[in-house]
Every structure is written in C-alpha cells, then in structure tokens.
Motif scaffolding. Structure first.
Motif, PDB file in Angstrom:
ATOM      1  N   UNK A  53     -12.273 -44.909   7.568  1.00  0.00           N
ATOM      2  CA  UNK A  53     -11.704 -44.671   8.900  1.00  0.00           C
ATOM      3  C   UNK A  53     -12.307 -45.599   9.943  1.00  0.00           C
ATOM      4  N   UNK A  57     -10.322 -48.581  11.933  1.00  0.00           N
ATOM      5  CA  UNK A  57     -10.206 -48.594  13.394  1.00  0.00           C
ATOM      6  C   UNK A  57     -10.657 -49.949  13.962  1.00  0.00           C
ATOM      7  N   UNK A  60      -7.865 -52.392  13.360  1.00  0.00           N
ATOM      8  CA  UNK A  60      -6.789 -52.139  14.305  1.00  0.00           C
ATOM      9  C   UNK A  60      -7.167 -52.685  15.695  1.00  0.00           C
ATOM     10  N   UNK A  61      -8.396 -52.443  16.086  1.00  0.00           N
ATOM     11  CA  UNK A  61      -8.870 -52.906  17.397  1.00  0.00           C
ATOM     12  C   UNK A  61      -8.834 -54.430  17.485  1.00  0.00           C
ATOM     13  N   UNK A  64      -5.195 -55.459  17.958  1.00  0.00           N
ATOM     14  CA  UNK A  64      -4.697 -55.201  19.316  1.00  0.00           C
ATOM     15  C   UNK A  64      -5.222 -56.279  20.256  1.00  0.00           C
ATOM     16  N   UNK A  85       0.881 -39.839  -5.600  1.00  0.00           N
ATOM     17  CA  UNK A  85       0.961 -38.941  -4.439  1.00  0.00           C
ATOM     18  C   UNK A  85      -0.404 -38.436  -4.002  1.00  0.00           C
ATOM     19  N   UNK A  88      -2.187 -41.139  -2.042  1.00  0.00           N
ATOM     20  CA  UNK A  88      -1.681 -41.235  -0.669  1.00  0.00           C
ATOM     21  C   UNK A  88      -2.247 -40.092   0.170  1.00  0.00           C
ATOM     22  N   UNK A  89      -2.260 -38.907  -0.409  1.00  0.00           N
ATOM     23  CA  UNK A  89      -2.696 -37.728   0.330  1.00  0.00           C
ATOM     24  C   UNK A  89      -4.203 -37.723   0.568  1.00  0.00           C
ATOM     25  N   UNK A  93      -4.686 -40.553   3.238  1.00  0.00           N
ATOM     26  CA  UNK A  93      -4.542 -39.477   4.219  1.00  0.00           C
ATOM     27  C   UNK A  93      -5.778 -39.258   5.080  1.00  0.00           C
ATOM     28  N   UNK A  96      -6.637 -42.572  10.012  1.00  0.00           N
ATOM     29  CA  UNK A  96      -5.760 -42.306  11.162  1.00  0.00           C
ATOM     30  C   UNK A  96      -4.324 -42.777  10.856  1.00  0.00           C
ATOM     31  N   UNK A  97      -3.350 -41.870  10.941  1.00  0.00           N
ATOM     32  CA  UNK A  97      -1.959 -42.254  10.609  1.00  0.00           C
ATOM     33  C   UNK A  97      -1.469 -43.466  11.400  1.00  0.00           C
ATOM     34  N   UNK A  98      -2.026 -43.692  12.581  1.00  0.00           N
ATOM     35  CA  UNK A  98      -1.606 -44.827  13.387  1.00  0.00           C
ATOM     36  C   UNK A  98      -1.994 -46.166  12.762  1.00  0.00           C
ATOM     37  N   UNK A 102       3.207 -46.680   5.389  1.00  0.00           N
ATOM     38  CA  UNK A 102       3.516 -46.240   4.037  1.00  0.00           C
ATOM     39  C   UNK A 102       4.968 -46.553   3.709  1.00  0.00           C
ATOM     40  N   UNK A 268     -15.721 -54.876  16.444  1.00  0.00           N
ATOM     41  CA  UNK A 268     -15.187 -54.424  17.730  1.00  0.00           C
ATOM     42  C   UNK A 268     -15.010 -55.637  18.643  1.00  0.00           C
TER      43      UNK A 268
ATOM     44  N   UNK B  88      -2.181 -37.212  17.126  1.00  0.00           N
ATOM     45  CA  UNK B  88      -1.693 -37.863  15.906  1.00  0.00           C
ATOM     46  C   UNK B  88      -2.762 -37.789  14.817  1.00  0.00           C
ATOM     47  N   UNK B  89      -3.998 -38.039  15.212  1.00  0.00           N
ATOM     48  CA  UNK B  89      -5.079 -38.093  14.238  1.00  0.00           C
ATOM     49  C   UNK B  89      -5.452 -36.703  13.706  1.00  0.00           C
ATOM     50  N   UNK B  93      -2.396 -35.785  11.438  1.00  0.00           N
ATOM     51  CA  UNK B  93      -3.193 -36.394  10.378  1.00  0.00           C
ATOM     52  C   UNK B  93      -3.563 -35.415   9.269  1.00  0.00           C
ATOM     53  N   UNK B  96       0.291 -34.314   4.764  1.00  0.00           N
ATOM     54  CA  UNK B  96       0.492 -35.390   3.789  1.00  0.00           C
ATOM     55  C   UNK B  96       1.263 -36.550   4.426  1.00  0.00           C
ATOM     56  N   UNK B  97       0.691 -37.762   4.404  1.00  0.00           N
ATOM     57  CA  UNK B  97       1.363 -38.910   5.040  1.00  0.00           C
ATOM     58  C   UNK B  97       2.797 -39.117   4.548  1.00  0.00           C
ATOM     59  N   UNK B  98       3.085 -38.688   3.324  1.00  0.00           N
ATOM     60  CA  UNK B  98       4.430 -38.871   2.784  1.00  0.00           C
ATOM     61  C   UNK B  98       5.465 -38.017   3.509  1.00  0.00           C
ATOM     62  N   UNK B 102       5.936 -41.709  11.715  1.00  0.00           N
ATOM     63  CA  UNK B 102       5.346 -41.933  13.035  1.00  0.00           C
ATOM     64  C   UNK B 102       5.968 -43.166  13.676  1.00  0.00           C
ATOM     65  N   UNK B 200     -19.097 -49.997  24.211  1.00  0.00           N
ATOM     66  CA  UNK B 200     -18.583 -51.276  23.691  1.00  0.00           C
ATOM     67  C   UNK B 200     -17.503 -51.105  22.620  1.00  0.00           C
ATOM     68  N   UNK B 201     -17.615 -50.069  21.776  1.00  0.00           N
ATOM     69  CA  UNK B 201     -16.629 -49.900  20.703  1.00  0.00           C
ATOM     70  C   UNK B 201     -15.358 -49.228  21.216  1.00  0.00           C
ATOM     71  N   UNK B 204     -12.024 -52.011  23.930  1.00  0.00           N
ATOM     72  CA  UNK B 204     -10.724 -52.604  23.559  1.00  0.00           C
ATOM     73  C   UNK B 204      -9.568 -51.676  23.932  1.00  0.00           C
TER      74      UNK B 204
END
Lengths: 285, 285
Positions: A53, A57, A60-61, A64, A85, A88-89, A93, A96-98, A102, A268, B88-89, B93, B96-98, B102, B200-201, B204
């Motif tokens: 996680x 993140x 992702x940061x 962005x 499955x 994935x779960x 899972x 963070x879904x963001x 999938x 970061x 969302x998280x 979250x 199950x993502x399946x 989102x 700092x983290x 962003x």
C-alpha cells in the motif's frame, strides 16, 4: 529483494521460468523459497499489504506529480479454480482501489473478435502510476484458442511473436510486467470444483463446461509449456506459482508485486510550490 | 434498516435531504443517529465490511446468473479534503475489487468537452451486479461550473433538469443511486490542508489552487444548496453527511450502501444444472 525473513530465496528467482523450464516438473503442493507454514504466511501477507500500500501510494504520488511514467501490470493466468479471484481479493484488495485498474477478460465480443486479438488488450493497459491486473489476458488467445482450435494454426503461431513485441513496447513505456501462472494439480482442481457443487452459495461459480475443459487438461498443460517457451522474455518473464496451497500462492504474488515496486523505488515528490508561502496564504484564507 | 445497535435512527432517514433542508443548518461536527464514539465506529465499520462484502457477492452472483438487473451507484461529492479518498479506501476498499467499478472524474478532456456533459458520465454508469463509485461526478458541471462560470447561466439551468431525467433512467434500469455530499466546515478544511503542507509525504496532495477555491466557499455552499433543491428526487435522493469526524462519515456511507443492498436483497442463485449429475460427471473426469 526478499521481503520477509522466512523467504530463503527471492520469489522473483525461485518462481521465474528459466531456460529448460518444464511445467511437468513443478510440484503444485510445494512452497519454494519459503520456510514458513500457513499461519506464518498469513502473518507475512498482512505485513506485506502495508508495504504494498505504501509503495503504491508513492507510485501514484509520483505520477500525479508528473515525475514518473512507471506502472505495474500483473497478468494472471490459470486453470479454473486455481485462485485468481482470491489473488485479486486478498493481495490486490489490500491496495487503495484508486491505485488499481482491474481488467477481467471474458470470451471476446463480436466487436472485439472483428479486431486483432491485442486490440481489446491495449485499451486496458494500466495508466502510469497504477497497478493494473489482468484476470485472464491475451494469453487466452494462445491457450484456449489453441486447445479448442478457435483460430487457424498459422494465426496462433503469429500471435506468440506479436505478444512478445507488444509486451516489449509496454515494458519500454515504463510498465513492469509481472506474468503469473497459478499452477494447481488436476486432483486439486477436482476437489475444488466438487466443493463448489457441494455448497449452495458456491454453485453459481460452477459451470458444466468446467468439467469438459478438464478433459483437455494435458492439452492445456502443453499449451502453457509452449507459452512459457515462446513468450518468457527479459522484459516480461513468466512465473509459475505452485497454488495447491492458496496461502503460498497469495504470498508469492505479493512478493513479485513488491519486487516490481521496489525496483521502481518510487519517492514522495518534492513540493513544486513554496511551502512556507502557501502556509501563510492558507492561514489567511 | 439500521445495521448496528448504536444507530438510533436509520442513516437513510437522518442523513437524507428532505423538504426545507438547509445546508447552512448542518453541524459538520455532529454524528446524527449514532450514539457511539470513535472506537465504536471503528468496530461497527469493521463488522459492516463483512456484511457489505457478503451482499455484494450475492449481487454479483445473481447478475452472473442473469437473474438481476440490479446494481448500486455511489455518487461522492465534497469540498477538497473532506474525505472522499478515505471513503473509497476504507468503505469501498473492503469489498472485493471484482465487484467494484470506480470512476474518478477530473477536469474534462477536449473530447469530453466537445460532448454534452453527461456523455462521459453515461460511459461510466456501473454494470448490473456491481457497486459503482463516482469520485466527483456530473455535479461538478453545476458546482464548479456555476461558481467559476465555466458555462453560460442558461446552460447551467438546463443541466439540473437533464440530471434529474438521466438519473431517473439509470434508477429505472435497476441501479440504486446513493448520492452523498461529505460536509466539512471551512475551519476543518483549513486544518486538513495545513496538515498536508506540514507533512512532506502529503505535500503532493496540496495544490495552491486549493486555497483559491476556499475563497469561494460561500458560493460553493450556495451552489450545493441549489443542487439539493433541484436534484434530490425519490429515485435519487441526496444525503449530506457531517464529515468533520472521518469515522462517522465512513460509517454513514457504509450504512447507506448497506441499506441500498438490503433493499435489493440479492439471493444466491439456484443451480441451473443437475447438481447430482454434475457431481458424478466431475468425479469421473
């Protein structure tokens, strides 16, 4: 690379398909490279989720912020009931879904069939900054397509090369490709399918066609063997994970994802504005 | 409807925008309908995740079986830093993502801008069997678009009616629409943005434009008030959730999702094949 004390060898090494690899030699009950048992596996998985996680993140940061074109693509292939499955779960899972994209590939639609087999795949390649997951993939087009003769032989033949070129381009664009086959034994599959039939709340997951596919087990294994020989490349190597023990398969996939993200080593981003000036402006707002 | 002993009134009732609703009267610190505190909230949230996961899996199973056209769409709107990402998280979250689709709507692309504002929205309406989540939505087209005059007044005016018609169609097709505004106070926003600048983290996540938007706070609140008056309908009612306490906001959204799924009341599908015959066939395979 190894992320828990109980890994004696990095998962990236012990699970990777190398020269001379033979699927027939893989013991689906084994837990290569890992000295712990089931409860250790659960502990390490939970701990790994936090690390995964955090790395996601950061990735992702960075994205962005515009500072990276990196991303990760997990390609999951397996015989039915092998545990895609559950991966994935329980592995993906935890993120963070963001940060996850999938894509589950079913039998192609008429529109998809009217294009090259990679047309629908290209559309689902994850954006930079994300962890993409393919639940089945373009490999179906050289697996079931081969076993069930859904395309002429020369077309199947063409696809291996097309896949290698496609994956090289994706990898060159910044996406780490982690290809995984979850490997269960034929007996284990029978037990798992039987368990679906035994439980009313699982019966919807069973399809009479699943038994028909079992009758082609050896053909599928041969088709996988060919896939490994033709499409395991330095840019996008295959990994075969023994999956009779679900806890090990999950831990193995998590290790491979952690290794991919550690290879990216996302940081970061530094603020692109004057932090102290913005604090003053915000305080006055 | 209420899912934990500590809810004295169903969240669907106490949070729903009714006749005469005034956003200005909502206390962003409050925890309406819930008698517990932060640690109770964490306990109930964890318990709710299990129930939500079970209901979602049943919904998905019904859909795969072809027995339902039901689905859920959670629409999240809020001022910056109000906690959409946390919802969302920590709420979505847990599923199950399946079973989740989102969609995060950013500033529209040139192509999107060349179409009606609902064009890009329609494409992301969740499939039946899924829980869809809109992180921002078509409401941006009557919120920031109004405050920042991104469209002429008569176009903004047109959009309220278009939204009501659109949502009615989506609801009639089987999708339960759960619209949520997470409501934080202006002071709370300042504190949260300052916390981003301090770490700092987290820097962003801060954009100097966030402070500029704060200067239009009252205009945004007025635009939200108009949204509630013009687009809260029986098919797609708005809910305003006090969100200064993150744990309460998460619990509130979870309750609304649980209520939507309980309203659907999805059931495990009955097998459409002869279970005993398939057991025999599988055993012999």
């Amino acid at each position: 690379m190894s992320n828990a004390a109980r890994w004696t060898h990095p998962a990236t090494e012990v699970l990777q398909v190398g020269t001379g690899f033979r699927l027939a030699d893989v013991d689906a009950d084994a837990t290569p490279g890992y000295t712990g048992g089931k409860s250790d596996g659960a502990t390490d998985l939970a701990e790994g989720i936090t690390r995964l996680g955090d790395l996601q993140e950061r990735l992702f940061a960075e994205h962005v912020d515009g500072g990276t074109r990196d991303g990760v693509l997990l390609v999951l292939q397996a015989m039915d009931s092998a545990g895609k499955g559950g991966i994935v779960r329980h592995v993906v899972g935890g993120v963070d879904p963001q940060g996850v994209a999938l894509a589950a590939f079913k039998a192609p639609t008429d529109e998809e069939r009217a294009h090259d087999f990679l047309w629908r795949i290209e559309k689902r390649v994850p954006a930079h900054g994300l962890i993409g997951v393919f639940d089945r993939s373009h490999y179906e087009d050289v697996l079931i397509a081969r076993v069930r003769t859904l395309a002429p032989e020369d077309e199947i033949e063409r696809r291996y090369g097309a896949i290698v070129d496609f994956e090289k381009r994706v990898a060159d664009s910044g996406i780490r490709i982690v290809k995984v086959m979850l490997h269960i034994s034929r007996d284990e599959q029978k037990a798992r399918l039987m368990a679906r039939l035994d439980r009313p709340e699982k019966q919807w997951k069973f399809n009479p066609g699943d038994t028909d596919e079992r009758l082609h087990w050896d053909d599928y294994m041969a088709a996988y063997q060919t896939v490994f020989e033709r499409t395991s490349t330095p840019e996008a190597p295959w990994h075969v994970i023994p999956a009779n023990r679900k806890w090990y398969a999950r831990l193995g996939v998590q290790e491979l994802l952690l290794a991919a993200l550690q290879d990216i080593d996302p940081q970061w981003p530094k603020a692109r504005y004057d932090v102290e000036a913005e604090k003053k402006r915000l305080a006055a707002s």
